[in-house]
Scaffold this active site. Structure first.
Site, mmCIF file in Angstrom:
data_model
loop_
_atom_site.group_PDB
_atom_site.id
_atom_site.type_symbol
_atom_site.label_atom_id
_atom_site.label_comp_id
_atom_site.label_asym_id
_atom_site.label_seq_id
_atom_site.Cartn_x
_atom_site.Cartn_y
_atom_site.Cartn_z
ATOM 1 N N GLY A 7 21.376 4.702 16.079
ATOM 2 C CA GLY A 7 20.081 4.053 16.247
ATOM 3 C C GLY A 7 19.387 3.951 14.903
ATOM 4 O O GLY A 7 18.673 4.866 14.491
ATOM 5 N N ALA A 8 19.597 2.858 14.210
ATOM 6 C CA ALA A 8 19.087 2.713 12.839
ATOM 7 C C ALA A 8 17.785 1.934 12.802
ATOM 8 O O ALA A 8 17.528 1.162 11.875
ATOM 9 C CB ALA A 8 20.135 2.026 11.962
ATOM 10 N N GLY A 9 16.919 2.141 13.815
ATOM 11 C CA GLY A 9 15.608 1.502 13.815
ATOM 12 C C GLY A 9 14.627 2.274 12.964
ATOM 13 O O GLY A 9 14.970 2.764 11.887
ATOM 14 N N GLY A 12 15.537 6.399 12.982
ATOM 15 C CA GLY A 12 16.870 6.594 12.418
ATOM 16 C C GLY A 12 17.029 5.987 11.043
ATOM 17 O O GLY A 12 17.633 6.590 10.145
ATOM 18 N N ASN A 103 11.202 10.573 22.051
ATOM 19 C CA ASN A 103 9.953 10.972 22.691
ATOM 20 C C ASN A 103 10.274 11.597 24.050
ATOM 21 O O ASN A 103 11.307 11.328 24.649
ATOM 22 C CB ASN A 103 9.038 9.760 22.887
ATOM 23 C CG ASN A 103 8.439 9.280 21.578
ATOM 24 O OD1 ASN A 103 8.147 10.071 20.681
ATOM 25 N ND2 ASN A 103 8.247 7.972 21.460
ATOM 26 N N LYS A 186 4.065 18.235 21.961
ATOM 27 C CA LYS A 186 3.997 16.823 21.559
ATOM 28 C C LYS A 186 3.961 15.921 22.795
ATOM 29 O O LYS A 186 3.298 14.878 22.790
ATOM 30 C CB LYS A 186 5.177 16.445 20.666
ATOM 31 C CG LYS A 186 5.074 14.996 20.192
ATOM 32 C CD LYS A 186 6.263 14.522 19.394
ATOM 33 C CE LYS A 186 6.116 13.047 19.045
ATOM 34 N NZ LYS A 186 7.277 12.505 18.316
ATOM 35 N N SER A 257 2.627 3.658 19.544
ATOM 36 C CA SER A 257 3.815 2.817 19.426
ATOM 37 C C SER A 257 4.101 2.094 20.739
ATOM 38 O O SER A 257 4.552 0.943 20.735
ATOM 39 C CB SER A 257 5.018 3.662 19.007
ATOM 40 O OG SER A 257 5.277 4.676 19.956
ATOM 41 N N GLU A 269 8.467 2.856 26.835
ATOM 42 C CA GLU A 269 9.074 4.160 27.107
ATOM 43 C C GLU A 269 8.309 4.916 28.192
ATOM 44 O O GLU A 269 8.343 6.145 28.240
ATOM 45 C CB GLU A 269 9.130 4.986 25.825
ATOM 46 C CG GLU A 269 10.119 4.470 24.800
ATOM 47 C CD GLU A 269 10.366 5.472 23.689
ATOM 48 O OE1 GLU A 269 11.473 6.045 23.635
ATOM 49 O OE2 GLU A 269 9.451 5.679 22.871
#
Length: 303
Positions: A7-9, A12, A103, A186, A257, A269
């Site tokens: 996950g290179a968003g 990541g 999250n 959190k 977000s 989410e």
């Protein structure tokens, strides 16, 4: 040490990028426009005080090309988690650690169901990072902090080793002896911030300025705390007081977000946030009506 980022968003791309920039061997598992961009132009990280361009970037769409690594950073959004966990299988060997950075509070359990509890390091991120466009990660003014720990509590050599690698890359990395307490702390904060701003479509300051809006934020956190306590979570400090201290310190125009995802027409989410509070509360007979109202409304508002 070899690290694979799944996950290179925003999360990541940022944390994998700073690790690679510091000299740690990192391979990114990506797809689509993000994969094409970082393969052709590299990965650019923009941050206050300066950024960097990582080029060339070791990236692939097929984890089988890599094989087992020392650490997997599992950084996909919660709604892509089940698919990503299956995708991770070729990366996980007998000595691989899987660091979950989603999250919510359910990701460690989902990963443990596939890889075994001993392989999983639950973690959480405090950082404002986003994908501005393919290949470009933006970090805001918020801290860049990772908290990780062993599911069973205490510390370990591997947790300390991975935290040291993050610290060497300039990340505030903490090994928590009570990682589930940290996750739920959190969770209280993000369910309130994300749920309330997204439901009302208002900036945080406008909610705090209204007594009913402020009360809703506090109520959402109090419900999450009650559900956590019913599940045996030990909080090191009152998560509602901590959450309100953070929330009231944010700028008037701050948005979550999840709110930004709604504004751009993306997926939310909410299942892993307010929806999880409702499900986990029902499992212990703990009502969470404020979270249920947010969940019922927002699950119908997404594409």
């Amino acid at each position: 040490m070899q690290i694979a980022v799944v996950g290179a968003g925003g999360v990541g791309g940022y944390f994998g990028g700073v690790l690679a920039h510091s000299g740690v061997p990192v391979v990114f598992i990506a797809r689509g426009a993000q994969l094409r961009a970082i393969r052709t132009r590299g990965l650019r990280v923009e941050a206050p005080g300066g950024g960097f361009l990582l080029a060339p970037v070791d990236a692939t769409t097929d984890p089988a090309e890599i094989g087992p690594v020392d650490l997997v950073l599992l950084c996909v959004k919660t709604y892509d988690l089940a698919e990503a966990i299956e995708q991770c299988r070729p990366l996980v060997g007998p000595h691989t650690a899987v660091l979950t950075l989603q999250n919510g509070v359910e990701a460690p359990g989902l990963a443990a169901a596939v890889f075994g509890a001993a392989a999983v390091l639950p973690g959480l991120v405090y950082s404002e990072v986003s994908l501005r466009e393919p290949g470009v990660i933006v970090q805001g003014d918020a801290p860049r902090r990772i908290v990780l720990g062993e599911s069973g509590g205490g510390s370990s050599a591997r947790a300390q080793q991975f935290a040291a690698a993050f610290a060497a890359a300039g990340v505030d990395a903490v090994v928590s002896p009570n990682i589930h307490g940290a996750l739920w702390t959190k969770f209280c904060f993000i369910c309130a911030l994300g749920g309330c701003t997204t439901l009302t479509r208002l900036p945080l300051g406008a909610l705090l300025a209204d007594p009913e809006g402020r009360g809703l934020i506090e109520l959402v956190m109090a419900e999450v705390r009650a559900v956590g306590l019913a599940h045996g979570v030990r909080f090191d400090a009152d998560p509602v007081a901590q959450g309100m201290a953070i929330i009231t310190s944010l700028p008037f125009q701050a948005k979550s977000s999840m709110q930004r995802d709604l504004e751009r027409g993306g997926r939310l989410e909410v299942e892993a946030l307010n929806g999880a509070v409702v499900r986990l509360g029902r499992a212990r007979g703990v009502p969470a009506p404020a979270n249920q109202a947010i969940y019922a409304a927002l699950r119908l508002a997404q594409p």
